[in-house]
Design an enzyme around this catalytic site. Structure first.
Site, mmCIF file in Angstrom:
data_model
loop_
_atom_site.group_PDB
_atom_site.id
_atom_site.type_symbol
_atom_site.label_atom_id
_atom_site.label_comp_id
_atom_site.label_asym_id
_atom_site.label_seq_id
_atom_site.Cartn_x
_atom_site.Cartn_y
_atom_site.Cartn_z
ATOM 1 C CB CYS A 99 -0.118 48.583 68.819
ATOM 2 S SG CYS A 99 1.040 48.510 67.446
ATOM 3 C CB SER A 125 11.696 46.591 63.576
ATOM 4 O OG SER A 125 10.437 45.994 63.367
#
Length: 584
Positions: free
Chosen positions: A66, A491
């Site tokens: 990321c 998540s």
């Protein structure tokens, strides 16, 4: 660039900077000669020092795909600021990889990192007297952390996302990290061979960028547009595209414009902008983490926002975007259809948005939508973005459940049956690892309600995400017939009847602490109920007999933030009375 003139008088012959800019504290006057000397050592010159100082906050790191590319994007932002006539100053902060820490004790650091990012960026902006900010973000907690910092400092700021990863390919199908987590459960069930799992894990993440579905990072990037903290159209471009770099360069230019116009987060954020964000959130099927983070952002901004506001807005807003984890598409697919502005346009046309809400450009959302070159509404693929009158679900994808198990609320993301009514026996675990071991050993049965407690903001501490165990449940074929509830989090890739953020949490004596194996738990989405078949007297008796839990950590950063966190029902903030200091 200009050169500094020799000057032996007390007069400063440099080009004067407006004393209204915070950076004038360190650049103006003869007594600031030592300060300027430090800047010259870094190759800044007089022309730079006469310009607004724009901080480029960069959480680049090799701990997650990321963020692995953010150094390159920070260079682009730096150049954008410089070319526009500003003085760019890059500085770093931390990140935690949610995916890599998932299922481990390390996941307790994730929510803490939101606070550390906000604290560190606030400190640099305050201490170095920066005039404005470009805040880059990649992994999940980067995004709310950077936006919280912007709100706290109230410096003119442009939020800039690092972009989504592209999906991988496995046996001809698009796959994401969600498929790998669920593949672990499928392998335990015997439905996926070890060789196939190995092939899947090598294929799922093909390069830089944040996880591909409408998981937490992509959700919060979308929220940044609806809140007005990022330019419309900036959320969906993949990390590896030229378009992503162009967006970042434009952010550098826009940051300087915002400083010159004195356009601050406090000029942008209102109750209406948060209602816009929630409306978009439930329409796109955003991550449950967005509830936590939007509540935290509102608290920082001093704007009244309650967890029940999410449910009220969700009841009147249709779910219209088909993206993972509940759907089939990824963020890059939405980008091909015109991105978040296409969704905002449909919501605005249906009178579901406040079109007069302000954005970082100084123009309203409606004005920005009118100015963008978007695909015609009838050219948008209805497989990705459904018409308002033909939604995936009549109501939004996020629901708030209350009842005697969650008096202060809990959060569920609808990824399947929006009329779900589930009643079954509790299987109680005091921590995530014990539940995961039980699920992987084949102990789970249809109808079960898995209860994982002592994982809240204070009790964990850190309110771990539990994609590992929820994906294992789904991977074993129990997406629709087993529920799971916790005072921790999930998540954004979690799907199925999984209820998180149960408040009050067990560590604070919430009713979840009283549940015992075999107690009958009810999950009722239509009636927004989460309850256990116990009367008030029995709940009080059990809670009264309960031993006060010892803190999991007594020193270090987890102890520090564990003591500071508030309830998940109000955003798990560490400074609930968040108010800006006029002297900043």
């Amino acid at each position: 660039m200009t050169q500094r003139h020799d000057d032996t008088s007390d007069d400063d012959s440099r080009t004067a900077k407006s004393t209204s800019l915070p950076s004038s504290d360190v650049t103006e006057g003869a007594d600031r000669a030592p300060h300027r000397a430090m800047f010259y050592a870094m190759d800044y010159d007089d022309e730079d020092l006469a310009s607004p100082m724009i901080g480029v906050a960069n959480p680049a790191a090799d701990v997650t795909p990321c963020n692995v590319h953010l150094d390159e994007l920070a260079d682009v932002a730096w150049t954008g600021v410089d070319d526009a006539g500003g003085m760019p100053i890059e500085f770093g902060t931390i990140t935690i990889s949610d995916a890599i820490s998932m299922g481990t004790e390390g996941m307790k650091a994730s929510l803490v990192s939101r606070e550390v990012i906000a604290d560190s960026v606030e400190l640099v902006a305050f201490g170095e007297r920066l005039d404005g900010l470009v805040t880059l973000a990649g992994c999940d907690k980067n995004l709310p952390g950077m936006m919280m910092a912007a709100i706290r400092t109230d410096r003119p700021t442009v939020f800039c996302y690092g972009g989504t990863i592209l999906p991988g390919e496995f046996h001809g199908d698009d796959v994401t990290i969600q498929d790998v987590f669920e593949g672990v459960g499928a392998h335990a069930e015997g439905d996926l061979s070890r060789e196939e799992l190995d092939e899947l894990e090598h294929a799922a993440c093909p390069g830089p960028g944040s996880c591909a579905g409408m998981y937490t990072a992509n959700t919060m990037a979308s929220m940044s547009e609806a809140l007005g903290l990022a330019p419309l159209g900036s959320a969906t471009a993949p990390a590896v595209t030229d378009e992503r770099a162009e967006i970042v360069a434009e952010a550098g230019v826009l940051a300087l414009e915002a400083v010159e116009a004195d356009r601050r987060p406090s000029d942008i954020l209102t109750r209406e902008s948060f209602e816009n964000a929630i409306t978009l959130d439930v329409a796109i099927g955003g991550s449950t983490n967005s509830v936590l983070h939007l509540l935290a952002l509102a608290a920082e901004a001093g704007i009244d926002l309650a967890i029940q506001d999410f449910d009220e807005i969700s009841r009147r807003t249709p779910h219209i975007v088909d993206v993972r984890p509940g759907g089939t598409h990824v963020m890059a697919d939405l980008h091909q259809q015109g991105g978040i502005p296409v969704v905002l346009r449909r919501l605005l046309d249906a009178d579901l948005l406040h079109g007069d809400a302000m954005t970082v450009t100084g123009r309203t959302i409606k004005d920005e939508l009118d100015a963008l070159s978007l695909p015609a509404d009838d050219a948008v693929d209805p497989a990705v973005v459904r018409p308002i009158e033909d939604p995936l679900h009549e109501e939004g994808a996020l629901v708030i459940l209350t009842g005697n198990l969650a008096p202060d609320g809990s959060v569920l993301k609808v990824t399947g049956d929006d009329e779900l009514y589930h009643q079954g026996p509790a299987r109680v675990f005091e921590r995530e690892e014990d539940a995961m071991e039980w699920v992987q050993s084949g102990g789970i049965e249809s109808g079960d309600v898995v209860v994982i407690r002592n994982e809240g903001p204070r009790g964990g501490p850190g309110m771990r995400e539990m994609l590992g165990v929820t994906a294992a449940v789904v991977g074993q074929g129990h997406e629709d017939d087993v529920a799971l509830l916790t005072d921790g989090r999930f998540s954004g890739a979690t799907r199925g009847p999984m209820i998180g953020h149960v408040a009050p949490e067990a560590a604070d004596g919430g009713p979840i602490a009283a549940v015992e194996d075999g107690d009958i738990v009810t999950v009722d989405i239509p009636n927004r109920e989460l309850s256990v078949a116990l009367d008030d007297a029995e709940l009080e008796s059990r809670l009264g007999a309960r031993d006060e839990p010892e803190p999991a950590y007594t020193s270090g950063v987890l102890a520090k933030y564990g003591q500071a966190f508030g309830s998940a029902a109000t955003g798990a903030v560490t400074n609930p009375a968040a108010k800006r200091d006029d002297n900043r």
